[in-house]
Enzyme design. Structure first.
Site, PDB file in Angstrom:
ATOM      1  N   LYS A 170      -3.349 -12.188   7.069  1.00 16.26           N
ATOM      2  CA  LYS A 170      -3.247 -11.674   8.566  1.00 16.26           C
ATOM      3  C   LYS A 170      -4.297 -12.455   9.233  1.00 16.26           C
ATOM      4  CE  LYS A 170      -2.871  -7.167  11.127  1.00 16.26           C
ATOM      5  NZ  LYS A 170      -3.044  -5.836  10.914  1.00 16.26           N
ATOM      6  N   SER A 212       1.164  -3.370  12.611  1.00 16.15           N
ATOM      7  CA  SER A 212       0.715  -5.006  13.270  1.00 16.15           C
ATOM      8  C   SER A 212       0.814  -5.993  12.180  1.00 16.15           C
ATOM      9  CB  SER A 212      -0.423  -4.753  13.729  1.00 16.15           C
ATOM     10  OG  SER A 212      -1.692  -4.461  12.849  1.00 16.15           O
ATOM     11  N   SER A 248      -0.438  -0.186   9.751  1.00  7.88           N
ATOM     12  CA  SER A 248      -0.263  -1.312  10.109  1.00  7.88           C
ATOM     13  C   SER A 248       0.026  -2.336   8.681  1.00  7.88           C
ATOM     14  CB  SER A 248      -1.447  -1.938  10.950  1.00  7.88           C
ATOM     15  OG  SER A 248      -1.293  -1.894  12.034  1.00  7.88           O
TER      16      SER A 248
END
Lengths: 494, 95
Positions: A81, A156, A180
Site C-alpha cells: 500500500k 482504503s 481498510s
C-alpha cells in the site's frame, strides 16, 4: 511465458524456485506480464518498481545458484500500500500533497517482507491517507474491482486487494484502521487480515489514527496469510506500541480443524438494517459449515458495538487531524509557490494539497477536539471504546471465534456512494468495533452473490490469530470456493 | 446537529485550511450530516466508565540512552520544497 501467477500460492512460487523449475526472474516477469494485461482496466498501482523487483529477483537467483537455503518468501512477487515507506519508491498516500515524496527510510513490515525474500513489484493505490472504503478518494484515479470493473474494490487498501485478486502480485500488505484491509478483502474475494494491535510494527507507515492503525496481509489462501504474518509480526524497537511476544508459527496449527471450537454468530449485528439479506444468508450458511465440521456453534451479542461507528468517526478523525498536522509545506510535500508568509503557506498548501475527504476528516477531528466539544465527543467516544472492549470480553468468555459479515453488502458501483459520506461510512459497520477493541480479525471468502464475492469476518481475542487462521483454514478447505475473478481467467487483453 | 458557518470557518482556521466560501457551505452541510449520525454518543450516560485510549495494555517502554544513527541531514532535506545552506527555507513570519 506460460507462468500464471494467479494460480500459484507463495509457497508454490518459493518451492518452484528452490527446485529450479522456475527462476525468481521468471516469477517477476510473470507478474509484470499480468500487470501489462489487466492493470489498464484495474488500476491497482500508483507506481511499478521493476528495478527493485529485478534486483531482488537477481539476489534470489544468485542464492539458488550458490545452493543456499531460501528464505520463506523467496522470489514471491509482492506489493505494498502506498502509505508504506520503501527506499527507492515514492510514498504518496494517493495524495497530491505527497505526490513527489521520496521515501528516505523503510517501513519495518515492508523491510521484513523483503528480508524474507519477497520481490516488490509496486506500490498500491488507496483512498487518500486511507480515508475511505472504496479507493475512489485517490488523487491518482479510482481502482476498479477485478470482479466487475464498474464496481469499487473497497478501501482504503483497494489497490492491494485488487492486485492480489487479479493475480498481479501474490501477496500484498495493506493497513487497517476501521476495516481498510478486511472490507476490500471481502469485496475482492481475498483473504485479508488485521492482526491484534501491536502485533505488527507501525514504523514507516504514514499514520492515520495511531491507536487503531495496523498493517496486515492480502492473499489468495489462508496458508499464505499465516506465512505473511510469520514474517511481519514481532517487536520493533522503532514502534513502542509493538508488543513483545514469544515467536509463533501461524502455519503450524492450520490443519488442526475446528472440532470443539466454540463459534458464535453475532446475531444482533447480522440483523442490522443495512445488511443485504443475501450476504446475511451466506454468513448463516458459513456458520452451518462450521457446525458440520464439528464446531460448537451458538449465538453471541455485541450490543455496545451499535455505538462503534459514531465512536470511530470521532476517534479516527481526531487522531488523523493531529497526525496530518505535519503536512504543512515546510519540510516535505506540496507547497504553494507564491506564499506571502508562513501562515499563508500553511493555509493554502494544505487546502490545495489535501483532497475533499481528507479535508472533511481533518475538519471533523479538529472540531471534535476543539474547546467546548472535547468531553462531549472525544471523551465520550473513548468511554464507548471501553464498553465495546467489555462486550468482546464477555463474548470471548463463551466463544473462541465470532462471525459476522465483513461488509454489509457486496461491491457497490463506482460513484454510488461517492457523494454521500454517511452512506460510505456505513460500509465499515462490521469492521470498526474490531479496531476499537484492538482484537484480530480475518476476512475470508464465503461465496458469491450475483457473481460478486461475500466476505466472512472471523474475530478473536487479543493475540488469538492462530485460532482464527485455523478456523479460516478449515472453512476454506471445506468450501473450496474458486475466487478467481473473470478478468484473471480470460486470456484476452482487457 | 447543525454546525454554523462561523464554526466551520473557526475550525478551518484551527486546522490551517484556507477554504473558499463555496467549500465552507459544502462542509457546513456535510459536517452537519455526519454530526447528526454521531451525536448520540454525546447523550449516552457513561458516568463512571473509564475511557480507553489504547486497546492493548502496555507500559512505558524505555531504552538505554545511547547515541544511534538517525536520518542524515541530506535525507532530511531530500523532500524539502525549498532549502538553502542545509536548512529548510520558509517565507517570512507574520503579515
Amino acid at each position: 511465458m506460460t507462468l500464471d501467477l494467479s494460480s500459484l500460492t507463495a509457497p508454490q512460487v518459493r518451492d518452484a524456485i528452490a527446485a529450479k523449475e522456475i527462476t525468481a526472474a521468471e516469477a517477476v516477469a510473470a507478474a509484470y506480464a499480468r500487470i501489462e494485461r489487466v492493470e489498464g482496466g484495474v488500476h491497482a498501482f500508483n507506481q511499478l518498481t521493476p528495478e527493485l523487483a529485478n534486483a531482488a529477483a537477481a539476489r534470489i537467483d544468485a542464492m539458488v545458484a550458490a545452493g543456499e537455503e531460501l528464505p520463506p518468501l523467496a522470489g514471491v512477487p509482492v506489493a505494498f500500500k502506498d502509505n508504506m515507506n520503501l527506499i527507492g519508491t515514492r510514498t504518496t498516500c494517493s495524495s497530491k500533497i505527497l505526490a513527489n515524496y521520496e521515501s528516505v527510510y523503510d517501513c519495518t513490515a515492508v523491510r521484513r517482507m523483503l528480508d524474507a525474500g519477497a520481490v516488490p513489484v509496486g506500490k498500491c493505490n488507496m483512498d487518500e491517507f486511507a480515508f475511505g472504503s472504496s479507493t475512489e478518494n485517490s488523487a491518482f484515479g479510482v481502482t476498479h474491482n477485478p470482479w466487475d470493473l464498474d464496481r469499487v474494490p473497497g478501501g482504503s487498501s483497494g489497490g492491494s486487494a485488487a492486485a492480489v485478486s487479479a493475480g498481479m502480485a501474490v501477496l500484498t500488505l495493506g493497513s487497517d484502521t476501521g476495516g481498510s484491509i478486511r472490507q476490500p478483502g471481502a469485496l475482492t474475494g481475498t483473504v485479508a487480515m488485521k492482526p491484534t494491535y501491536g502485533r505488527v510494527s507501525r514504523y514507516g507507515i504514514v499514520a492515520f489514527a495511531s491507536s487503531l492503525d495496523q498493517i496486515g496481509p492480502f492473499s489468495k489462501t489462508v496458508e499464505e496469510c499465516a506465512m505473511a504474518l510469520n514474517v511481519i509480526c514481532g517487536k520493533d524497537p522503532m514502534d513502542a506500541t509493538s508488543v513483545e511476544r514469544p515467536a509463533e508459527d501461524f502455519t503450524a496449527t492450520l490443519g488442526e480443524g475446528v472440532r470443539g471450537l466454540r463459534v458464535g454468530v453475532v446475531t444482533d449485528l447480522l440483523e442490522l438494517e443495512g445488511c443485504d439479506p443475501a450476504v446475511r444468508a451466506q454468513v448463516l450458511k458459513a456458520a452451518d459449515t462450521f457446525a458440520s465440521l464439528g464446531a460448537e456453534v451458538g449465538e453471541a451479542q455485541l450490543p455496545a458495538t451499535q455505538y462503534g461507528l459514531p465512536a470511530y468517526y470521532i476517534i479516527g478523525p481526531a487522531e488523523a487531524s493531529s497526525n496530518l498536522a505535519r503536512f504543512d509545506g515546510i519540510r516535505y510535500g506540496y507547497r504553494v509557490p507564491d506564499a506571502e508568509d508562513v501562515m499563508d503557506l500553511y493555509m493554502r498548501s494544505r487546502a490545495e494539497g489535501f483532497g475533499p475527504e481528507s479535508i472533511r476528516r481533518i475538519m471533523l477531528g479538529t472540531y471534535a477536539l476543539s474547546a467546548g466539544y472535547y468531553d462531549a465527543y472525544y471523551g465520550q467516544a473513548q468511554k464507548v471504546r471501553t464498553l465495546i472492549i467489555r462486550d468482546f470480553a464477555r463474548a470471548f468468555a463463551d466463544y473462541d471465534v465470532l462471525l459476522t459479515p465483513t461488509s454489509p453488502t457486496t461491491a457497490f458501483k463506482i460513484g454510488e456512494k461517492a457523494t454521500d459520506p454517511v452512506a460510505m461510512y456505513l460500509s465499515d459497520v462490521y469492521t470498526i468495533p474490531v479496531n476499537l477493541a484492538g482484537i484480530p480479525a480475518v476476512s475470508i471468502p464465503c461465496g458469491l452473490v450475483d457473481g460478486l464475492p461475500v466476505g466472512l469476518q472471523l474475530m478473536g481475542a487479543h493475540f488469538a490469530e492462530s485460532t482464527l487462521l485455523r478456523a479460516a483454514a478449515a472453512f476454506e478447505a471445506e468450501s473450496a470456493f474458486d475466487m478467481t475473478p473473470p478478468i484473471a481467467r480470460t486470456t484476452a487483453a482487457v | 446537529m447543525a454546525i454554523s458557518e462561523e464554526q466551520v470557518r473557526h475550525v478551518a482556521m484551527l486546522a490551517r485550511l484556507k477554504l473558499t466560501d463555496a467549500h465552507v457551505t459544502t462542509l457546513q452541510h456535510e459536517l452537519s450530516d455526519i454530526l447528526t449520525q454521531i451525536e448520540l454518543i454525546s447523550s449516552l450516560d457513561l458516568e463512571g466508565v473509564e475511557p480507553t485510549s489504547h486497546a492493548v495494555a502496555i507500559t512505558n517502554v524505555a531504552r538505554e540512552d545511547e547515541i544511534r544513527p538517525g536520518l542524515s541531514q541530506h535525507d532530511a532535506l531530500r523532500n524539502a520544497p525549498e532549502q538553502q545552506d542545509g536548512a529548510f527555507l520558509i517565507p517570512k513570519f507574520g503579515g
